[in-house]
Every structure is written in structure tokens, then in C-alpha cells.
Enzyme design. Structure first.
Site, PDB file in Angstrom:
ATOM      1  N   ARG A   1      -2.436  -2.026  -3.652  1.00 28.82           N
ATOM      2  CA  ARG A   1      -3.644  -1.207  -3.497  1.00 28.82           C
ATOM      3  C   ARG A   1      -3.527  -0.035  -4.474  1.00 28.82           C
ATOM      4  O   ARG A   1      -2.532   0.697  -4.454  1.00 28.82           O
ATOM      5  CB  ARG A   1      -3.729  -0.681  -2.079  1.00 28.82           C
ATOM      6  CG  ARG A   1      -4.872   0.274  -1.921  1.00 28.82           C
ATOM      7  CD  ARG A   1      -4.874   0.926  -0.562  1.00 28.82           C
ATOM      8  NE  ARG A   1      -6.047   1.767  -0.446  1.00 28.82           N
ATOM      9  CZ  ARG A   1      -6.050   2.923   0.218  1.00 28.82           C
ATOM     10  NH1 ARG A   1      -4.971   3.350   0.816  1.00 28.82           N
ATOM     11  NH2 ARG A   1      -7.147   3.630   0.290  1.00 28.82           N
TER      12      ARG A   1
ATOM     13  N   LYS B   1       3.127   0.803   3.263  1.00 22.90           N
ATOM     14  CA  LYS B   1       2.737  -0.213   4.249  1.00 22.90           C
ATOM     15  C   LYS B   1       2.742  -1.550   3.539  1.00 22.90           C
ATOM     16  O   LYS B   1       2.359  -1.624   2.368  1.00 22.90           O
ATOM     17  CB  LYS B   1       1.333   0.071   4.783  1.00 22.90           C
ATOM     18  CG  LYS B   1       1.247   1.344   5.581  1.00 22.90           C
ATOM     19  CD  LYS B   1      -0.123   1.435   6.261  1.00 22.90           C
ATOM     20  CE  LYS B   1      -0.388   2.854   6.703  1.00 22.90           C
ATOM     21  NZ  LYS B   1      -1.692   3.358   6.321  1.00 22.90           N
TER      22      LYS B   1
ATOM     23  N   GLY C   1     -11.111   2.345  12.279  1.00 19.93           N
ATOM     24  CA  GLY C   1     -10.646   2.853  13.589  1.00 19.93           C
ATOM     25  C   GLY C   1     -11.739   3.334  14.527  1.00 19.93           C
ATOM     26  O   GLY C   1     -11.848   2.877  15.661  1.00 19.93           O
TER      27      GLY C   1
ATOM     28  N   ARG D   1     -11.792  15.912   6.472  1.00 23.57           N
ATOM     29  CA  ARG D   1     -12.539  16.269   5.268  1.00 23.57           C
ATOM     30  C   ARG D   1     -13.959  16.665   5.622  1.00 23.57           C
ATOM     31  O   ARG D   1     -14.575  16.070   6.513  1.00 23.57           O
ATOM     32  CB  ARG D   1     -12.599  15.099   4.282  1.00 23.57           C
ATOM     33  CG  ARG D   1     -11.250  14.686   3.747  1.00 23.57           C
ATOM     34  CD  ARG D   1     -11.421  13.690   2.589  1.00 23.57           C
ATOM     35  NE  ARG D   1     -10.181  12.997   2.350  1.00 23.57           N
ATOM     36  CZ  ARG D   1     -10.009  11.670   2.463  1.00 23.57           C
ATOM     37  NH1 ARG D   1     -11.030  10.891   2.798  1.00 23.57           N
ATOM     38  NH2 ARG D   1      -8.835  11.136   2.239  1.00 23.57           N
TER      39      ARG D   1
ATOM     40  N   ASN E   1     -10.072   7.548   9.623  1.00 26.23           N
ATOM     41  CA  ASN E   1      -9.804   8.969   9.496  1.00 26.23           C
ATOM     42  C   ASN E   1     -10.580   9.483   8.280  1.00 26.23           C
ATOM     43  O   ASN E   1     -11.272  10.482   8.357  1.00 26.23           O
ATOM     44  CB  ASN E   1      -8.291   9.187   9.374  1.00 26.23           C
ATOM     45  CG  ASN E   1      -7.904  10.578   9.787  1.00 26.23           C
ATOM     46  OD1 ASN E   1      -8.686  11.318  10.391  1.00 26.23           O
ATOM     47  ND2 ASN E   1      -6.711  10.977   9.417  1.00 26.23           N
TER      48      ASN E   1
ATOM     49  N   ARG F   1     -10.929  10.078  19.628  1.00 27.20           N
ATOM     50  CA  ARG F   1     -10.694   9.895  21.071  1.00 27.20           C
ATOM     51  C   ARG F   1     -10.563  11.243  21.766  1.00 27.20           C
ATOM     52  O   ARG F   1     -11.091  11.463  22.857  1.00 27.20           O
ATOM     53  CB  ARG F   1      -9.418   9.077  21.307  1.00 27.20           C
ATOM     54  CG  ARG F   1      -9.577   7.619  20.986  1.00 27.20           C
ATOM     55  CD  ARG F   1      -8.252   6.944  20.883  1.00 27.20           C
ATOM     56  NE  ARG F   1      -7.583   7.334  19.640  1.00 27.20           N
ATOM     57  CZ  ARG F   1      -6.640   6.627  19.046  1.00 27.20           C
ATOM     58  NH1 ARG F   1      -6.217   5.513  19.581  1.00 27.20           N
ATOM     59  NH2 ARG F   1      -6.093   7.036  17.926  1.00 27.20           N
TER      60      ARG F   1
ATOM     61  N   ASN G   1       0.867  -1.165   0.000  1.00 19.07           N
ATOM     62  CA  ASN G   1       0.000   0.000   0.000  1.00 19.07           C
ATOM     63  C   ASN G   1       0.910   1.223   0.000  1.00 19.07           C
ATOM     64  O   ASN G   1       1.418   1.624   1.048  1.00 19.07           O
ATOM     65  CB  ASN G   1      -0.901  -0.049   1.240  1.00 19.07           C
ATOM     66  CG  ASN G   1      -1.871   1.120   1.294  1.00 19.07           C
ATOM     67  OD1 ASN G   1      -1.791   2.053   0.494  1.00 19.07           O
ATOM     68  ND2 ASN G   1      -2.780   1.070   2.253  1.00 19.07           N
TER      69      ASN G   1
ATOM     70  N   ASP H   1      -8.754  13.435  15.850  1.00 13.35           N
ATOM     71  CA  ASP H   1      -8.809  12.105  16.457  1.00 13.35           C
ATOM     72  C   ASP H   1     -10.065  12.006  17.330  1.00 13.35           C
ATOM     73  O   ASP H   1     -10.243  12.785  18.269  1.00 13.35           O
ATOM     74  CB  ASP H   1      -7.553  11.864  17.297  1.00 13.35           C
ATOM     75  CG  ASP H   1      -7.443  10.408  17.740  1.00 13.35           C
ATOM     76  OD1 ASP H   1      -8.463   9.844  18.198  1.00 13.35           O
ATOM     77  OD2 ASP H   1      -6.349   9.849  17.631  1.00 13.35           O
TER      78      ASP H   1
ATOM     79  N   GLU I   1      -8.260  -4.891   4.994  1.00 16.76           N
ATOM     80  CA  GLU I   1      -8.061  -4.579   3.580  1.00 16.76           C
ATOM     81  C   GLU I   1      -6.895  -5.369   2.997  1.00 16.76           C
ATOM     82  O   GLU I   1      -6.936  -5.783   1.842  1.00 16.76           O
ATOM     83  CB  GLU I   1      -7.848  -3.071   3.415  1.00 16.76           C
ATOM     84  CG  GLU I   1      -9.138  -2.303   3.676  1.00 16.76           C
ATOM     85  CD  GLU I   1      -8.951  -0.811   3.875  1.00 16.76           C
ATOM     86  OE1 GLU I   1      -8.538  -0.420   4.989  1.00 16.76           O
ATOM     87  OE2 GLU I   1      -9.207  -0.046   2.937  1.00 16.76           O
TER      88      GLU I   1
END
Ligand code: ADP
Length: 402
Positions: free
Chosen positions: A95, A17, A334, A245, A215, A288, A10, A286, A388
Site C-alpha cells: 500500500r 500490517k 469501522g 481531523r 477513523n 462508540r 501496509n 471513537d 483493502e
């Protein structure tokens, strides 16, 4: 020995990644990432999950470009006997974010396919260039190995024309390839299938609303395993309120910012993609942190949370209407997998639509796919961790072994 391993890559603009999987038992052999490519403080974290040296290895040293990054990854894999030269490697699965209208399924990459992916760069200027680089570098390292492109847009290619079209002049739309493509397709495909399995049914038997809340965030309506609508559009900017976004807004906001605010198109692009959403509303992207601040009574954080949930509810309601009959609403990524308060707030008040949570089940943290709906809930509410990389590996493997 039949080759049964897939390396999943990716490639982002400044990161790569990767995961190496063995498809005989779908196990992970190694995972890792390279970040801050092109900077002084590039970081490679490599974790073999098999072999004599388990445990994370980390190095911080300049890595100039994607070629150097992939070579460093290849060296780490080789140190564990998992090198790219291994005859057990069946393919590299890449990807690729944008497949346009041409790519509606995973595709073995040749020169012509690569040229086509390059030609889609104007539709995904932030993502496709890095994907192309990743493919070029992997091909150079192992020219004989099949390279497979798995597209983020592909799962949504089944959307009916009336859902994919924007209501603008058709000739103009077609001249500029303007239509709704949708993204996160690999995740929506994986999670909708896994949800059917959780219900003990075949994908063809169930209608599912998938809420991929990372995210970036998107919703999809999946009828009998086939995507019929999704919230992202020409680009990943449309739809839900996301980390940074805006999601949906009146397009006239853009004219207004340009005419009255004097902002350039690039400034507006950055504003809506990188400085909006939760971040724009309260200064934190975030969830959290937003929840922590909201819990302390911070007004901006409370509004941000409420706006996020309000948009989510509107999409749930819209997709109930699109699907007619819904078997499950499923949360993933997430925020969706980890945030009980978001799930609680999103489903709150939707009893008329047949949705009710079991608060205790919803509060349990677990990496397993699970139901969190009340026994009497007509529609199942589920949490299904997305994967994924596994989906890319599965699609790549089945393409090269068929
Ligand atoms: P992406 O792949 O889009 O970068 P992820 O799916 O990994 O994102 O999701 C990242 C987001 O998940 C973080 O920005 C954070 O807001 C959210 N997140 C992670 N854990 C929690 C949690 N326990 N509660 C709420 N949000 C969380």
C-alpha cells in the site's frame, strides 16, 4: 506449480500490517501486525489461518526498525511453512498512500519507480516515508520477487480537471503540485464494485456514493465505475468530520491561528490533523464512545455527533447533485459498517433525494454486504464491508500474471 500467493504489506510510521493471501480462492493464509516499532514494547501479533499451528501468536519485545519488523514477520511466516522464500509467492503488494499525478494504476516497482515514490514524500510526509521503507526492506529480503505498489490516490485520478483543481492561481498550484488527489482509493474502488455486484449489475451500469467512515473518513461519487469526485484533497485533511481531523474549514482559520493565536505551522498541522474532528469537538474520537456519551445527554458529544452527521449529509446531497442519478449510497469502514445510529442519522430527512432506510434491516449486525434501504426507497442504501488488503492483492496479482 504456478505462484499464486500475494503478501500484502501496509507499512505505517511505527507499524506494519500484513496479510498473506492465496489468489486461487482468495483465501487468507496468515494475517498479522507489528506495532510500536522502535519502542521497548513493540508487539507482533501473527495469526496463521492454515497449517498445523492455527491461532494467534503474540510477542512483546523491542523491534528496532522496519527491517527488524519484516524479518520477524518473515520468521513467523516461515514457522508455518509460508516463508518469503516460498516459490508459491507471486509478489508483494505494497500500500502506498500518495501516487501524485504520475501513478494512476498499480505499478511494478523498480529503482526509477521507487525514486519517484520518494520524490512524493513532501506531499505525504506522514505516510510515504514508511511505505518506501517497507518496499526497501521487502526488496532486500527477496530481490528476485516482483514488488507492486498500489496507490491510495489512484482510483481518484479519473476526477475531471474541474473537480481536481482548487480555484487558486494555476501557475502557483502547478509549481507546488497542488490539486485534489483523494485517498482511500483502494477502498472506494473495492466497495463501489462490490455494491454494483450486490445490486446484480455491472459497475459500468451504476452510479454510487461511497461513504468510507473509519477513523479517517472520505466520500466519493462514482459514475459507472469511474470516480468523478471525492472529499479528500491534497492531503487526507479535507472533507468529512473525522476521528481527529477537522475536514473542511475556511482556510483563513489557519491565518487567524498563526497571526492572532501565534501558533506555528507545525502546531496548526498537528491541531487540524490530530486534535480536531470528533476528538476536538468532544474529547473522544471513537464513535462508540461519542454515541454512549451522547446517549447520556452529554452536550459536547451530542454536538460532535450532530456536526459529523451534518457534514456527511452535505456531502451526500452534493454528490447526488454531481451524479444526477444515484443507484446506491453505501456505508463502509469501522463506523460505516458498524454504526446503525450514524447510518440512520445520515439518511434521515433525505426522502426527497430518494433515500429511505429500513430501520430493522439497518439495526442488524452482519459481516456480509447487505441492503438496508426501505423497499420503497428509490435509491438503494447499502452496507458493504471494505477489504483493502484483498483489493491490493487482486491488483498486484493481476499485474504480475497478465
Ligand atoms: P481506520 O482504518 O481508519 O483506522 P477503521 O475503519 O478500522 O479505521 O474504523 C475505526 C473506527 O470505527 C473506530 O475509531 C471507531 O470509532 C469505529 N467503530 C468501530 N466499531 C464501531 C461501532 N460498533 N459503532 C461505532 N463506531 C465503531
Amino acid at each position: 506449480m504456478t505462484a499464486s500467493r500475494i503478501l500484502v504489506l501496509n507499512s505505517g510510521s511505527s507499524s506494519v500490517k500484513y496479510q498473506l493471501l492465496d489468489m486461487t480462492d482468495r483465501s487468507r493464509l496468515a494475517v498479522g501486525l507489528v506495532e510500536r516499532i522502535g519502542e521497548e514494547t513493540s508487539r507482533l501479533v501473527h495469526e496463521p489461518l492454515t497449517g498445523p499451528n492455527p491461532g494467534k501468536r503474540e510477542q512483546v519485545a523491542p523491534i528496532a526498525d522496519h527491517k527488524a519488523a519484516l524479518e520477524a514477520v518473515a520468521a513467523e511466516l516461515a514457522a508455518d511453512g509460508l516463508g518469503l522464500d516460498s516459490p508459491e509467492l507471486a509478489a508483494v503488494g505494497h500500500r502506498v498512500v500518495h501516487g501524485g499525478t504520475r501513478f494512476t494504476a498499480p505499478t511494478v516497482i523498480d529503482e526509477e519507480v521507487l525514486a519517484e515514490i520518494r520524490s512524493l514524500i513532501p506531499l505525504a510526509p506522514l505516510h510515504n516515508p514508511a511505505n518506501v521503507t517497507g518496499i526497501e526492506v521487502a526488496r532486500a529480503l527477496r530481490p528476485d520477487l516482483p514488488q507492486v505498489a498500489v496507490f491510495d490516490t489512484a482510483f481518484h485520478a479519473t476526477m475531471p480537471e474541474y473537480a481536481a483543481r482548487y480555484a487558486i492561481d494555476t501557475a502557483t498550484a502547478d509549481a507546488y503540485s497542488i490539486r485534489r488527489y483523494g485517498f482511500h482509493g483502494t477502498s472506494h474502488a473495492y466497495v463501489s464494485r462490490a455494491t454494483a455486484a450486490l445490486l446484480g449489475k455491472a459497475p459500468e451500469e451504476v452510479n454510487v456514493i461511497v461513504l468510507h467512515l473509519g477513523n479517517g473518513a472520505s466520500a466519493s461519487a462514482v459514475r459507472g465505475g469511474v470516480c468523478v469526485d471525492t472529499s479528500m484533497g491534497l492531503t487526507p485533511l479535507e472533507g468529512l468530520v473525522m476521528g481527529t481531523r477537522s475536514g473542511d474549514l475556511d482556510p483563513a482559520v489557519i491565518f487567524h491561528l498563526a497571526r492572532v493565536g501565534g501558533l506555528s505551522i507545525d502546531e496548526i498541522d498537528a491541531l487540524l490533523n490530530k486534535k480536531s474532528g470528533l476528538l476536538g469537538l468532544c474529547g473522544d474520537n471513537d464513535m462508540r464512545e461519542v454515541l454512549r456519551r451522547a446517549g447520556e445527554g452529554d452536550e459536547a458529544a451530542r454536538t460532535a455527533f450532530a456536526a459529523y452527521v451534518h457534514r456527511l449529509k452535505k456531502y451526500i446531497g452534493a454528490y447526488v447533485a454531481v451524479l444526477g442519478r444515484v443507484d446506491a449510497v453505501v456505508f463502509t469502514a469501522g463506523v460505516g459498517e458498524n454504526s446503525a445510529p450514524v447510518r440512520e442519522a445520515a439518511v434521515d430527512g433525505l426522502a426527497e433525494l430518494g433515500l429511505a432506510l429500513d430501520s430493522e434491516a439497518n439495526a442488524v449486525r452482519s459481516p456480509e454486504p447487505r441492503l438496508v434501504s426501505a423497499e420503497y426507497s428509490r435509491v438503494a442504501v447499502a452496507v458493504v464491508p471494505t477489504d483493502e488488503e484483498l483489493e491490493i492483492a487482486e491488483q498486484s496479482y493481476s499485474l504480475v500474471t497478465q
